[in-house]
Design a protein around this motif. Sequence first.
Motif, short mmCIF file in Angstrom:
data_model
loop_
_atom_site.label_atom_id
_atom_site.label_comp_id
_atom_site.label_asym_id
_atom_site.label_seq_id
_atom_site.Cartn_x
_atom_site.Cartn_y
_atom_site.Cartn_z
N THR A 41 0.83 -1.21 0.00
CA THR A 41 0.00 0.00 0.00
C THR A 41 0.86 1.26 0.00
O THR A 41 0.65 2.18 -0.80
CB THR A 41 -0.93 0.00 1.22
OG1 THR A 41 -1.79 -1.14 1.15
CG2 THR A 41 -1.78 1.26 1.26
N THR A 96 2.97 1.55 -3.38
CA THR A 96 2.15 1.95 -4.54
C THR A 96 1.67 3.38 -4.40
O THR A 96 1.72 4.16 -5.36
CB THR A 96 0.95 1.00 -4.68
OG1 THR A 96 1.42 -0.35 -4.77
CG2 THR A 96 0.16 1.33 -5.94
N GLY A 111 -8.33 -1.01 -4.14
CA GLY A 111 -7.19 -1.36 -4.99
C GLY A 111 -7.15 -0.55 -6.28
O GLY A 111 -6.09 -0.10 -6.71
N LYS A 112 -8.32 -0.36 -6.91
CA LYS A 112 -8.35 0.43 -8.15
C LYS A 112 -7.97 1.88 -7.90
O LYS A 112 -7.22 2.49 -8.67
CB LYS A 112 -9.74 0.36 -8.78
CG LYS A 112 -10.08 -1.01 -9.37
CD LYS A 112 -11.43 -0.97 -10.06
CE LYS A 112 -11.75 -2.32 -10.70
NZ LYS A 112 -13.07 -2.32 -11.38
N LEU A 129 -6.10 2.90 -5.48
CA LEU A 129 -4.66 2.89 -5.17
C LEU A 129 -3.84 2.88 -6.46
O LEU A 129 -2.83 3.59 -6.56
CB LEU A 129 -4.33 1.67 -4.30
CG LEU A 129 -2.87 1.51 -3.87
CD1 LEU A 129 -2.41 2.71 -3.05
CD2 LEU A 129 -2.71 0.23 -3.06
N SER A 130 -4.27 2.10 -7.43
CA SER A 130 -3.57 2.07 -8.72
C SER A 130 -3.65 3.42 -9.42
O SER A 130 -2.70 3.85 -10.08
CB SER A 130 -4.17 0.98 -9.62
OG SER A 130 -4.04 -0.29 -9.02
N GLU A 165 -1.18 5.87 -8.08
CA GLU A 165 0.16 5.61 -8.60
C GLU A 165 0.42 6.42 -9.87
O GLU A 165 1.58 6.69 -10.21
CB GLU A 165 0.34 4.12 -8.87
CG GLU A 165 1.77 3.69 -9.12
CD GLU A 165 1.91 2.20 -9.28
OE1 GLU A 165 3.05 1.69 -9.24
OE2 GLU A 165 0.88 1.51 -9.44
N LYS A 210 4.16 -7.65 -7.74
CA LYS A 210 4.04 -6.87 -8.97
C LYS A 210 4.73 -7.57 -10.13
O LYS A 210 4.23 -7.57 -11.26
CB LYS A 210 4.63 -5.47 -8.76
CG LYS A 210 4.33 -4.50 -9.89
CD LYS A 210 4.76 -3.08 -9.52
CE LYS A 210 4.36 -2.10 -10.61
NZ LYS A 210 4.72 -0.70 -10.24
N SER A 220 -4.95 -4.75 -9.54
CA SER A 220 -4.38 -4.46 -8.23
C SER A 220 -3.64 -5.69 -7.70
O SER A 220 -4.12 -6.82 -7.81
CB SER A 220 -5.51 -4.08 -7.25
OG SER A 220 -5.03 -4.02 -5.93
N ASN A 221 -2.46 -5.43 -7.13
CA ASN A 221 -1.70 -6.55 -6.56
C ASN A 221 -1.72 -6.50 -5.04
O ASN A 221 -0.81 -7.01 -4.40
CB ASN A 221 -0.27 -6.55 -7.09
CG ASN A 221 0.49 -5.29 -6.73
OD1 ASN A 221 -0.12 -4.27 -6.44
ND2 ASN A 221 1.80 -5.34 -6.77
N ALA A 222 -2.77 -5.89 -4.45
CA ALA A 222 -2.88 -5.84 -2.99
C ALA A 222 -3.02 -7.25 -2.40
O ALA A 222 -2.29 -7.63 -1.49
CB ALA A 222 -4.08 -4.97 -2.58
#
Length: 344
Positions: A92, A95, A224-225, A227-228, A231, A281, A289-291
């Motif tokens: 978290t 990213t 997650g989306k 969070l991406s 980035e 990743k 998302s790679n959470a």
Amino acid sequence: MINNNSVTFIMAGRRQRRRRWLLVTGLLTALACILCCFMLLLGNTIYPVNEVLRALSGEQINGVSFAINTIRLPRMLTGLIAGFAFGIAGNTFQTMLRNPLASPDVIGITAGSSAAAVFCILILHTSGAIVSIASVIAGLITVLLIYIFSRGCTFSIGRLILIGIGIQAMLNALISYLLLVGAQQDIPAALRWLSGSLNGSQMDELPPLAITVLLFAPIVILLGKHLSMLELGEQSAISLGVNTDMTRITLIVSAVCMIALATATTGPIAFVAFLSGPIAKRLVGAGFSNALPAGLVGINLVLGADLIGQFAFDVRYPVGIITGILGAPYLIFLLIRMNRKGDL
């Protein structure tokens, strides 16, 4: 026709990325299950699978029930939940701040929680819930201090990381001071805790950590989306409809609570939060998302390192020593690569 072909090409790529995400997540889950089984089966005595299952079902078997339910099961569950918390929290921060060095155990957040826990253990002679609460509060205060000190005319991720590393050094010095002034009989326990260990894990220590992860991990995964999108940068995220301030605050509080409780329970297991995100990743690739995969990587790192520390050498080593051996070379490599690219 060109537009239709473009849409078809994009959708095919998305399906391929989704299949890759599902495959990697499934394999990481399967590996975690295998490691959990090994944690229950292996020890000074290797018990048959049927006896382990009977002991887990509540049947009393001389020797087996005590070893499985009192020693191995709490150790396995602690490693599983703490590893997931370290992995997802580290990913978290990395990213959100768009830098692999922005891991909680690199920029001082883990050190803040550790300092509070050591103070409680050595000075206040307390444990359990008080240590957990102190760790969470100290982690949040550390994040706030890092953010305040890193603010200049403009916000800089590089400045934040450097200030975080400086605060970590200061907190490590504080921990060393506490070890010097603490009672001699408490120091061995504090040192074992600081090395990051699953030794002595107990079932009654798990509920606060388990509840915290069950509460905050779904929040991080659901965001997650967003969070991406963070980035991509502040302006890009805002243009895509993300409430950046609220999203960032929610993610920070969720990640800090998880990593602080995990640190209070197992000690600061070195580099799990730092390694999990980049590994996930690389395995998952871009597009999703790679959470969740990062949390699964954290589980596999902790359980795998603990098995190596227990059975690969003549002397048994805490899990934190093994993960430190794995993580230190990657940190050096990352620093050299970032210096060559001019990111430092």
